[in-house]
Write a protein that holds these residues in place. Structure first.
Motif, PDB file in Angstrom:
ATOM      1  N   TYR A  60       0.756  -1.119  -0.219  1.00  0.00           N
ATOM      2  CA  TYR A  60       0.037  -0.091   0.120  1.00  0.00           C
ATOM      3  C   TYR A  60       0.920   0.740   0.184  1.00  0.00           C
ATOM      4  CZ  TYR A  60      -3.938  -3.057   1.747  1.00  0.00           C
ATOM      5  OH  TYR A  60      -4.524  -4.122   1.790  1.00  0.00           O
TER       6      TYR A  60
ATOM      7  N   GLU B 182      -8.403   3.319   1.219  1.00  0.00           N
ATOM      8  CA  GLU B 182      -7.591   4.047  -0.203  1.00  0.00           C
ATOM      9  C   GLU B 182      -7.733   4.909  -0.290  1.00  0.00           C
ATOM     10  OE1 GLU B 182      -8.301   1.732  -4.957  1.00  0.00           O
ATOM     11  OE2 GLU B 182      -9.848   3.093  -4.168  1.00  0.00           O
TER      12      GLU B 182
ATOM     13  N   SER C 235      -3.817  -1.861  -3.921  1.00  0.00           N
ATOM     14  CA  SER C 235      -5.058  -1.206  -3.056  1.00  0.00           C
ATOM     15  C   SER C 235      -5.463  -1.949  -2.003  1.00  0.00           C
ATOM     16  CB  SER C 235      -6.011   0.084  -4.488  1.00  0.00           C
ATOM     17  OG  SER C 235      -7.410  -0.659  -3.723  1.00  0.00           O
TER      18      SER C 235
ATOM     19  N   GLY D  20      -5.692  -0.310   6.006  1.00  0.00           N
ATOM     20  CA  GLY D  20      -6.450  -1.008   5.100  1.00  0.00           C
ATOM     21  C   GLY D  20      -6.109  -3.023   5.054  1.00  0.00           C
TER      22      GLY D  20
ATOM     23  N   LYS E 132       2.666   1.741  -2.916  1.00  0.00           N
ATOM     24  CA  LYS E 132       1.611   1.940  -4.433  1.00  0.00           C
ATOM     25  C   LYS E 132       1.255   0.980  -5.297  1.00  0.00           C
ATOM     26  CE  LYS E 132       0.418   7.209  -3.679  1.00  0.00           C
ATOM     27  NZ  LYS E 132       0.611   6.608  -2.427  1.00  0.00           N
TER      28      LYS E 132
END
Lengths: 463, 74
Positions: free
Chosen positions: A16, A60, A22, A74, A19
């Protein structure tokens, strides 16, 4: 690359941050895994994929701004159903319990949400959490992903099954006599019983703790960094300690480790379990630890006494229910606790006093050692439909000898897989540490994780 | 200390029982100074004299022998 549902929490957070992934795609992958497996596994209750997707979307956005809420933002999570989450009922695995929505998150659920964990579902458990089994009067029968005819163990039954089946990386159970470690052992995962009071809970009770159930030691450590944060509602909590949870890699050279292969009461350890645990001990010895045998130090009197106290405690609650409600309780549980109906005060008190006897016995056994190794359970898993490995309500605790003393003593202990039976079922190794040395048992477990032979692939359960 | 334990066993599989008994003793690391078996039809009387290193080992030995199917203290 592993399937997204199988990635560890450590890897997810890194992905995450960079990147590469997600939270939305990961949550979708875990939901797909659940949808494929759950019809056969029955690990979940109050499963809410819509809410989970919504929470993943919010996560996200936070990651996109570079502002995660906390250490597990997340990451998909499940929580045992006896840990309250606001707005969801707490059935305690029992059909006789009224389904009243909880007014607030219990501490472990509150910490999980504050740190950005994506709550997928609650996990199933047996009536009042008093069985080491996936059998319940309220939930469907939970099964073991390694073999659907086998028991996941309990009482954190759904959590053990969910972790092994890859319903995301983080799960939390509770443990008063082995309820995190036994299903961890029987499902081949890592399960930590933290020191008493290390993870705030509500309500607190003698011996009761909440702890992570994950596939890796590092994920357990990561979740501990979240769950161990303070909460004033736990009147038995330890003062908060800023522990370097992720500083796990230490050598074992020179550590003095006891090897405990006969608890003193209960089921005898099977040959294949003993073989697997001895093999684990040899790995530590080869790495420079000093291994010494520890003889049996628990007695029949201790477990029979604790059994009387627990029956009395259960009957105190159940005797207040109407006969109609009592009839809804799992017969095995009802038959077990009803025997307390005519206990004398002396019988209950002498039972309660065995908690201290057990605590003293373990403290004495541990003195002179940094850690003790033992089987998590004397046997591997057993038929899914059974209430316990012995399946007799009048002999309810023959299988918890190695785990229960640690609840009464308050020490940390972790279960980690150390082998498989001829039939392919996992075998758990228990590592018991000195009081408050939670990071110590995780470091030793991490060392074992790096030394043990390659593990079998995680089971896939398809509908 | 020497502890003499006496059991009666009702079983047709005496060989298995003696084997399990010796396995228990071996696992607990107890030295045996006497093992006597008298067979009378489908029933056997066992007498085992051991030197357990502590009371807890002696208790565990009783627990484990008691778990042999058909074994009862004489």
């Amino acid at each position: 690359m592993s399937e997204l549902a199988d990635l560890s929490a450590i890897d997810l957070v890194e992905a995450y941050r960079s990147k590469k992934l997600s939270p939305v795609e990961v949550t979708d992958a875990v939901i797909a895994r659940i949808d494929a497996s759950e019809p056969k596994l029955n690990a979940l209750w109050a499963y809410d994929p819509t809410e989970a997707r919504k929470a993943a979307g919010a996560s996200e956005e936070r990651w996109a701004k570079g502002e995660p809420l906390g250490a597990i933002d997340g990451v998909p999570v499940t929580i045992k159903e006896n840990i309250a989450t606001k707005g969801t009922a707490v059935p305690l695995g029992c059909a006789a319990v009224s389904l009243t929505p909880a007014a607030a998150d219990a501490p472990p659920a509150a910490r999980t949400r504050e740190a950005g964990g994506i709550l997928l579902a609650k996990t199933t458990m047996p009536d009042y959490g008093m069985l080491s089994s996936g059998l319940s009067s309220f939930h469907k029968l939970a099964r073991n992903p390694w073999d659907l005819s086998a028991n996941p163990g309990g009482s954190s039954a759904g959590a053990g099954a969910a972790a092994a089946a890859g319903y995301g990386p983080l799960h939390i159970g509770t443990d008063i006599g082995g309820s995190v470690r036994l299903p961890a052992g029987w499902c081949g995962i890592v399960g930590l019983k933290p020191s008493a009071g290390r993870v705030p809970i509500n309500p607190p009770f003698i011996g009761r703790v909440a702890g992570p159930m994950t596939r890796t030691v590092a994920d357990t450590a990561l979740y501990m960094s979240v769950l161990s944060k303070p909460d004033a509602r736990d009147t038995m909590a330890l003062p908060y300690a800023d522990i370097p949870w992720l500083d796990l890699d230490r050598g074992v050279k020179g550590l003095k480790i006891g090897l405990w292969l006969d608890a003193g009461f209960g089921q005898a350890v099977t040959e294949e379990t003993e073989r697997a645990v001895k093999k684990a001990a040899r790995l530590f010895a080869d790495a420079g630890a000093i291994i010494e045998p520890v003889g049996p130090f628990l007695t029949r009197e201790m477990i029979d006494g604790l059994d009387r106290f627990w029956r009395a405690r259960g009957w105190e609650d159940v005797s207040r229910l109407s006969p109609e409600k009592q009839a809804q309780i799992l017969p095995y549980i009802f038959d077990w606790i009803k025997t307390a109906e005519n206990f004398s005060g002396r019988e209950v008190y002498t039972g309660f006093a065995q908690i201290e006897a057990m605590r003293n016995a373990l403290h004495t056994a541990l003195s002179g050692y940094d850690f003790i190794l033992s089987p998590t359970a004397p046997t591997a898993s057993y038929p899914a439909e059974w209430a316990s490995p012995v399946n007799d309500p009048q002999k309810p605790f023959e299988h918890i000898a190695f785990t229960v003393a640690v609840n009464m003593g308050g020490q940390p202990a972790v279960s980690i897989n150390c082998g498989y039976t001829e039939g392919g079922l996992p075998i758990g190794l228990q590592i018991i540490g000195q009081q408050f040395d939670d990071i110590g048992v995780l470091r030793l477990a991490r060392a074992f994780e790096t030394m043990r032979p390659q593990q079998r692939p995680w089971p896939k359960v398809a509908a | 200390m020497t502890d003499t334990m006496r059991y009666t066993v009702e079983s047709g599989d005496l060989e298995n029982i003696v084997s399990r008994l010796l396995d228990i003793v071996r696992r607990l690391g107890v030295s045996v100074s006497k093992l006597a078996v008298e067979v009378d039809g489908g029933k056997a009387s066992l007498e085992i004299a051991v030197a357990p290193s502590s009371q807890s080992i002696a208790n565990t030995l009783r627990e484990r022998i008691g778990q042999i199917e058909g074994a009862k203290p004489a």
